[in-house]
Design an enzyme around this catalytic site. Structure first.
Site, mmCIF file in Angstrom:
data_model
loop_
_atom_site.group_PDB
_atom_site.id
_atom_site.type_symbol
_atom_site.label_atom_id
_atom_site.label_comp_id
_atom_site.label_asym_id
_atom_site.label_seq_id
_atom_site.Cartn_x
_atom_site.Cartn_y
_atom_site.Cartn_z
ATOM 1 N N CYS A 16 50.540 60.693 30.097
ATOM 2 C CA CYS A 16 51.534 61.652 30.537
ATOM 3 C C CYS A 16 52.590 61.031 31.433
ATOM 4 O O CYS A 16 52.357 60.034 32.105
ATOM 5 C CB CYS A 16 50.882 62.761 31.348
ATOM 6 S SG CYS A 16 49.685 63.703 30.432
ATOM 7 N N GLY A 43 54.098 59.550 26.735
ATOM 8 C CA GLY A 43 53.477 60.650 26.000
ATOM 9 C C GLY A 43 54.379 61.128 24.890
ATOM 10 O O GLY A 43 55.557 61.386 25.116
ATOM 11 N N ASN A 117 49.866 64.045 35.576
ATOM 12 C CA ASN A 117 49.535 62.766 34.969
ATOM 13 C C ASN A 117 48.252 62.290 35.627
ATOM 14 O O ASN A 117 48.195 62.159 36.843
ATOM 15 C CB ASN A 117 50.672 61.763 35.196
ATOM 16 C CG ASN A 117 50.358 60.359 34.693
ATOM 17 O OD1 ASN A 117 50.873 59.388 35.207
ATOM 18 N ND2 ASN A 117 49.513 60.250 33.685
ATOM 19 N N GLY A 118 47.237 62.032 34.808
ATOM 20 C CA GLY A 118 45.950 61.621 35.364
ATOM 21 C C GLY A 118 44.845 62.456 34.750
ATOM 22 O O GLY A 118 45.056 63.129 33.742
ATOM 23 N N TYR A 260 50.598 46.965 31.253
ATOM 24 C CA TYR A 260 50.754 47.512 29.913
ATOM 25 C C TYR A 260 51.604 48.772 29.825
ATOM 26 O O TYR A 260 52.500 48.857 29.003
ATOM 27 C CB TYR A 260 49.346 47.816 29.384
ATOM 28 C CG TYR A 260 49.291 48.212 27.935
ATOM 29 C CD1 TYR A 260 49.004 47.276 26.945
ATOM 30 C CD2 TYR A 260 49.524 49.522 27.545
ATOM 31 C CE1 TYR A 260 48.963 47.641 25.612
ATOM 32 C CE2 TYR A 260 49.480 49.891 26.207
ATOM 33 C CZ TYR A 260 49.193 48.943 25.252
ATOM 34 O OH TYR A 260 49.157 49.295 23.939
#
Ligand code: SF4
Length: 501
Positions: A16, A43, A117-118, A260
């Site tokens: 996200c 996302g 996000n998470g 990444y």
């Protein structure tokens, strides 16, 4: 790049991206839309924006990429100068629209919107307790749990106390942008696992997962939101207030963001991600350099690593000795060309066709590799399928030797905090030694970067990083897993939860 089930996907996937904006006197929808474009890599499953015009909330959430999810009319209907946005690939919760975000909920004293996000590791416990108290849930996602908990606290507490109360009850990874009526907030979990930063625009403020979104709006990065901090943007776009609600001795930043996930042009924790990756490449040469004719990256993931690796190789030999004047070191070459028109994922029903996936995506330049010893640089090996095909591709193109160097440690365990990594059974390094993996991918040699080198390149101590997927020990209390620190889930429902200090 990695194969996944009957699809071909780009290795681990970030789940996200979040954003929040307040402007002095301008509709927030369009800046939010542009910011979501900048965060699209985080996302691709759904995109959404919630705005507030001072009287009511407006929401548009749709499946698909940002460019497909919004039409001109949608943006025009999202009135108001404050708002939040979200791009999502499903984490907790099912892959359906009820889990798409921002999540919005109306309650007795107002409306809330949440972008997350998470991933929480105790969502089920909090949900169960709230359900017993009469809350009805419309999705099985953890974001709705946070929204309901916060809405409940807001009935009795002011905003800051309500957020602190909820933070004391939830456990796991979260960077949130929240709308409480027309007020936009940003919250980062006490370990700062996922990134979140503050930016200043000419006529307002912005919160975003990555600074690249701030750049897109011609803004300036102010700073990262601190672990455990609540940032409240003034609804009139003139500034923000900060509250350090929970302070912990150590953070647990996800090191994989730098390796990444994040865009190379983003700045996280004061470091340009591109430079961190180049630095990781330099360390890779120092730790595991091999003298070959050519060094080439897997595009685009290995590019920054390979450039740092080749730079370092131009300065010292693989034994660490300074190069002589007539020794140019290792040649850096873009020897693998990427077909940019192959989608991010595509259906490959049979194993045979799946193997063709790498051929569709990548093509070696014969003259660069023919008769040469080649080093291929990438950022990770997850399942090993792609690396195996890649080595074969380069050997088929005439390379005499193919060496693989990876700019991160072996991934041996899954991620529970918002990254679609793979299961333990799928991770090739979970039960294979590096030599066994080398044999599997049929490379002449294979080396990974050490964990200490990663910490060094990030200018961080190991204690301040999440290294769960490379050590198998996590900074949060996950069922059935080991921890790398003294950490416990909050006792939900207990009087011990901090509500009032
Ligand atoms: S387990 Fe790995 S991918 Fe997940 S948060 Fe930790 S470092 Fe990042």
């Amino acid at each position: 790049m990695e194969s996944r089930g009957d699809q071909v996907a780009e290795g681990p996937r970030e789940k996200c991206g979040v954003v929040g904006v307040t402007l002095e006197d301008r509709a927030a929808a369009r800046p939010l839309y542009y910011a979501l474009y900048a965060l699209q890599h985080r996302g691709q499953e759904s995109a959404g924006i919630v705005t507030h015009d001072g009287f009511q909330q407006h929401s548009h959430v749709e499946r698909g990429l940002v460019g497909d999810a919004f039409e001109e009319g949608d943006l025009e209907s999202l009135t108001g100068s404050t708002g939040i946005g979200h791009v999502r690939y499903p984490t907790a919760g099912s892959l359906d629209e009820s889990c798409a975000q921002p999540f919005s909920v109306s309650f007795k004293s107002g409306s809330l919107g949440l972008s997350h996000n998470g991933n929480l590791v105790n969502a089920a416990e909090v949900r169960e307790e709230l359900a017993e108290l009469g809350h009805a849930f419309t999705s099985d996602g953890d974001t709705e749990v946070i929204a309901h908990d916060l809405a409940r606290n807001l009935l009795e507490e002011d905003l800051v106390r309500a957020v602190k109360h909820t933070m004391g009850r939830i456990h796991g990874s979260y960077s949130l942008t929240i709308m409480d009526d027309d007020t936009v907030l940003g919250v980062r979990d006490p370990k700062g696992n996922r990134p979140l930063c503050i930016g200043k625009l000419e006529d307002g403020y912005v919160l975003a997962s990555e600074s690249a979104a701030i750049d897109t709006l011609d803004g300036e990065l102010v700073r990262d939101v601190r672990p455990g901090e609540l940032v409240v943007l003034n609804p009139d776009g003139t500034g923000f207030d900060s509250y350090d609600l929970i302070e912990e001795e150590n953070s647990a930043h996800c090191f994989f963001e730098h390796v990444y996930f994040a865009r190379p042009d983003s700045v996280i924790d004061d470091e340009l991600v591109y430079e961190v990756r180049r630095n990781l490449g330099r360390k890779l040469w120092e730790e595991a350099g091999v003298e070959t004719d050519v060094v080439m990256p897997v595009p685009d993931s290995g590019r920054a690593f390979a450039s740092g690796y080749a730079d370092a190789a131009g300065e010292t030999t693989a034994d660490g000795e300074p190069r002589g004047q007539d020794d140019d070191g290792v040649e850096f070459a873009e020897g693998l060309m990427k077909n940019r028109y192959v989608g991010r994922t595509f259906i490959m029903p049979t194993q045979d066709e799946r193997e063709r996936a790498v051929r569709l995506k990548l093509n070696p330049i014969k003259s660069t590799v023919e008769g040469k010893s080649v080093t291929i640089i990438d950022d990770s090996i997850v399942r090993g399928t792609t690396s195996n095909q890649l080595v074969k591709l380069v050997k088929d193109a005439g390379a005499e030797e193919v060496h693989m160097r990876i700019g991160a440690p072996q991934i041996i365990a899954p991620c529970y905090f918002g990254i679609d990594m793979a299961t333990r059974e799928e991770l090739i390094a979970a039960d294979k030694t590096t030599e066994e993996i080398r044999q599997h991918i049929d490379a002449d040699s294979l080396s990974y970067l050490s964990i200490d080198a990663v910490a060094d390149a990030l200018d961080s101590s190991r204690a301040d990083l999440c290294l769960g997927c490379v050590t198998g020990e996590y900074p949060f209390d996950v069922d059935g897993e080991a921890t790398d620190r003294d950490v416990q889930r909050p006792v939900v429902g207990s009087d011990a939860t901090p509500a009032d200090d």
